[in-house]
Design a protein around this motif. Structure first.
Motif, PDB file in Angstrom:
ATOM      1  N   PRO A   1       1.052  11.183  10.530  1.00  0.00           N
ATOM      2  CA  PRO A   1       1.332  11.779   9.175  1.00  0.00           C
ATOM      3  C   PRO A   1       1.375  10.426   8.074  1.00  0.00           C
ATOM      4  O   PRO A   1       1.130  10.838   6.798  1.00  0.00           O
ATOM      5  CB  PRO A   1       2.598  12.281   9.317  1.00  0.00           C
ATOM      6  N   ALA A   2       1.800   9.191   8.351  1.00  0.00           N
ATOM      7  CA  ALA A   2       2.017   8.231   7.502  1.00  0.00           C
ATOM      8  C   ALA A   2       0.685   7.656   7.245  1.00  0.00           C
ATOM      9  O   ALA A   2       0.707   6.731   6.168  1.00  0.00           O
ATOM     10  CB  ALA A   2       3.048   7.373   7.797  1.00  0.00           C
ATOM     11  N   TRP A   3      -0.220   7.829   7.589  1.00  0.00           N
ATOM     12  CA  TRP A   3      -1.534   7.029   7.811  1.00  0.00           C
ATOM     13  C   TRP A   3      -2.097   7.310   6.187  1.00  0.00           C
ATOM     14  O   TRP A   3      -2.539   6.007   5.511  1.00  0.00           O
ATOM     15  CB  TRP A   3      -2.652   7.624   8.748  1.00  0.00           C
ATOM     16  N   ARG A   4      -2.249   8.261   5.740  1.00  0.00           N
ATOM     17  CA  ARG A   4      -3.008   8.238   4.508  1.00  0.00           C
ATOM     18  C   ARG A   4      -2.357   7.691   3.378  1.00  0.00           C
ATOM     19  O   ARG A   4      -2.867   6.988   2.402  1.00  0.00           O
ATOM     20  CB  ARG A   4      -3.284   9.887   3.986  1.00  0.00           C
TER      21      ARG A   4
ATOM     22  N   ALA B   1      -9.878   9.375   5.347  1.00  0.00           N
ATOM     23  CA  ALA B   1      -8.593  10.442   4.964  1.00  0.00           C
ATOM     24  C   ALA B   1      -8.288  11.335   6.059  1.00  0.00           C
ATOM     25  O   ALA B   1      -7.970  12.401   5.560  1.00  0.00           O
ATOM     26  CB  ALA B   1      -9.415  11.101   3.597  1.00  0.00           C
ATOM     27  N   LEU B   2      -9.499  11.164   7.158  1.00  0.00           N
ATOM     28  CA  LEU B   2      -9.136  12.173   8.044  1.00  0.00           C
ATOM     29  C   LEU B   2      -7.686  12.261   8.644  1.00  0.00           C
ATOM     30  O   LEU B   2      -7.411  11.202   8.777  1.00  0.00           O
ATOM     31  CB  LEU B   2     -10.443  12.126   9.076  1.00  0.00           C
TER      32      LEU B   2
ATOM     33  N   VAL C   1      -1.203   3.084  -0.602  1.00  0.00           N
ATOM     34  CA  VAL C   1      -0.355   2.038  -0.914  1.00  0.00           C
ATOM     35  C   VAL C   1      -1.078   0.647  -0.721  1.00  0.00           C
ATOM     36  O   VAL C   1      -1.055  -0.122  -1.661  1.00  0.00           O
ATOM     37  CB  VAL C   1       1.145   1.909  -0.335  1.00  0.00           C
ATOM     38  N   VAL C   2      -1.820   0.295   0.387  1.00  0.00           N
ATOM     39  CA  VAL C   2      -2.707  -0.803   0.749  1.00  0.00           C
ATOM     40  C   VAL C   2      -3.668  -1.013  -0.503  1.00  0.00           C
ATOM     41  O   VAL C   2      -3.845  -1.949  -0.982  1.00  0.00           O
ATOM     42  CB  VAL C   2      -2.952  -0.963   2.019  1.00  0.00           C
TER      43      VAL C   2
END
Length: 402
Positions: free
Chosen positions: A370-373, A365-366, A378-379
């Protein structure tokens, strides 16, 4: 001034409780939709009768129900060759006892009570996880970690008759107490963990490693004598609690190996062996069995196991996002992985048994891109549907036990 501080304290506590509650409710809505769709698919393909309730009480949920209503056998069930077969001694008593107590209040409906216990414990586990991670990372990242956890691949367990939610609640509270050095709470939380599900021996290892680390850091992080006493006493308590269920099972059944033979009965369908417990043997056996099932070379399975162990060690030691979570979470993760390697035979329930590593969601979560979280979320939701579909909707054999 004092009055303002006193009035502000409840608001500080209420804000994360409400934020976590909103995330948890949204995650439970997603899981409920998946259960509804899964029940419809099961009814179309399997002849009808599937409901949210029946999916929620599948597999181990049935065993906890047996414990709640019939207790534990005084004579171990045996197969034709005299081997102990699967029975209730593999399941700890606290969760079914709480569910049974609640069922009396709501009119004897054990399945509803069991699911309610899981739901409520799951919420408080999420809240405890938030506060645990908040000790090391910012509020936004901690809330994202809760979201990844609450809606992740194993999120259906929050709505099933399993003991995982309750165990995670005790575990996260225990880790929070350790981080804050409130050792007194651990004298209560360790027995609660130990009689909810297996895993408290990993906490004993954690305390041993934690004591060693604190000793070597004592010049920069003072280690008072009273804390040494607590760490040693709590480690011994965790060991005693961890082995106590084996003693209880032996006393009730008259067979000192009752619990161990019961646990081994779950792997005999895979190994066909009648030998006793050997540390680390389960993972070594499974690495060969799974690679054979997949049509691959068995020696390659041993290599893969070694690579996996090295990769996990490197992750816990070196990965910067994991290091930010603090020594307590890293030591717990290492201790629990070692515990699994020692005692577990990896099969389809492996995913579920990895849930106690949930504090590592803090590293995911760090901030990164920007789209990582959102991508991770979604995965996780997609994998949650896969898990429900494979283990609950389509799962019909021992190779699909969640």
């Amino acid at each position: 001034m004092t009055g303002d501080l006193v009035a502000a304290a409840p608001r500080r506590l209420l804000r994360p409780a409400l934020s976590v509650g909103a995330i948890y409710l949204a995650a439970r809505a997603i899981t409920t939709v998946f259960f509804l769709v899964g029940a419809e698919i099961a009814n179309r393909t399997g002849g009808g009768g599937a409901t949210i309730g029946s999916l929620s009480m599948r597999w181990d949920g049935q065993w906890y129900w047996v414990v709640a209503t019939a207790g534990y056998p005084t004579e171990l069930p045996l197969d034709a060759s005299g081997e102990v077969t699967q029975n209730a001694w593999a399941f700890m008593p606290l969760y079914p006892a709480l569910a049974r107590g609640l069922s009396f209040v709501i009119g004897g409906q054990y399945p509803i009570a069991a699911i309610l216990v899981s739901l409520v414990a799951g919420y408080f586990a999420c809240l405890a996880l938030f506060h645990l991670l908040r000790e090391r990372i910012d509020r936004t990242a901690a809330l994202w970690a809760v979201a990844l956890f609450a809606a992740g691949p194993l999120a259906a367990l929050f709505q099933m008759g399993y003991a995982e939610s309750l165990f995670l609640l005790w575990l996260f509270l225990a880790l929070l107490a350790l981080v804050r050095r409130r050792f007194g709470w651990l004298y209560l939380l360790i027995p609660l963990m130990g009689f909810t599900r297996p895993g408290v021996l990993a906490f004993a290892l954690l305390l041993g490693l934690y004591g060693i680390v604190r000793w070597f850091r004592r010049r920069t992080d003072p280690l008072p004598a009273v804390q040494i006493v607590h760490i040693v006493a709590l480690g011994l308590l965790a060991v005693v609690v961890g082995f106590s269920w084996q003693l209880i099972a032996g006393l009730v059944t008259g067979d000192s190996s009752a619990y161990m033979q019961t646990e081994l009965s779950w792997r005999r369908g895979w190994t066909g062996g009648d030998g006793g417990f050997v540390p680390f043997e389960g993972f070594v056996q499974a690495s060969a069995i799974w690679f054979r099932v997949w049509g691959l070379s068995e020696p390659l399975g041993y290599v893969a196991l070694g690579v996996l162990v090295v990769a996990v060690a490197a992750l816990l030691l070196l990965e910067p996002h994991v290091r930010r979570l603090g020594i307590e979470i890293r030591l717990w993760s290492a201790s629990y992985v070692i515990y699994l390697l020692l005692v577990f035979f990896p099969q389809s329930s492996t995913f579920r048994l990895l849930l106690p590593l949930a504090p590592l969601y803090g590293a995911l979560a760090l901030p990164r891109h920007p789209a990582w979280r959102w991508s991770v979320l979604v995965v996780g939701i997609a994998l949650q549907w896969w898990w429900i579909s494979e283990m609950l909707v389509l799962g019909t054999t021992f190779t699909q036990i969640p």
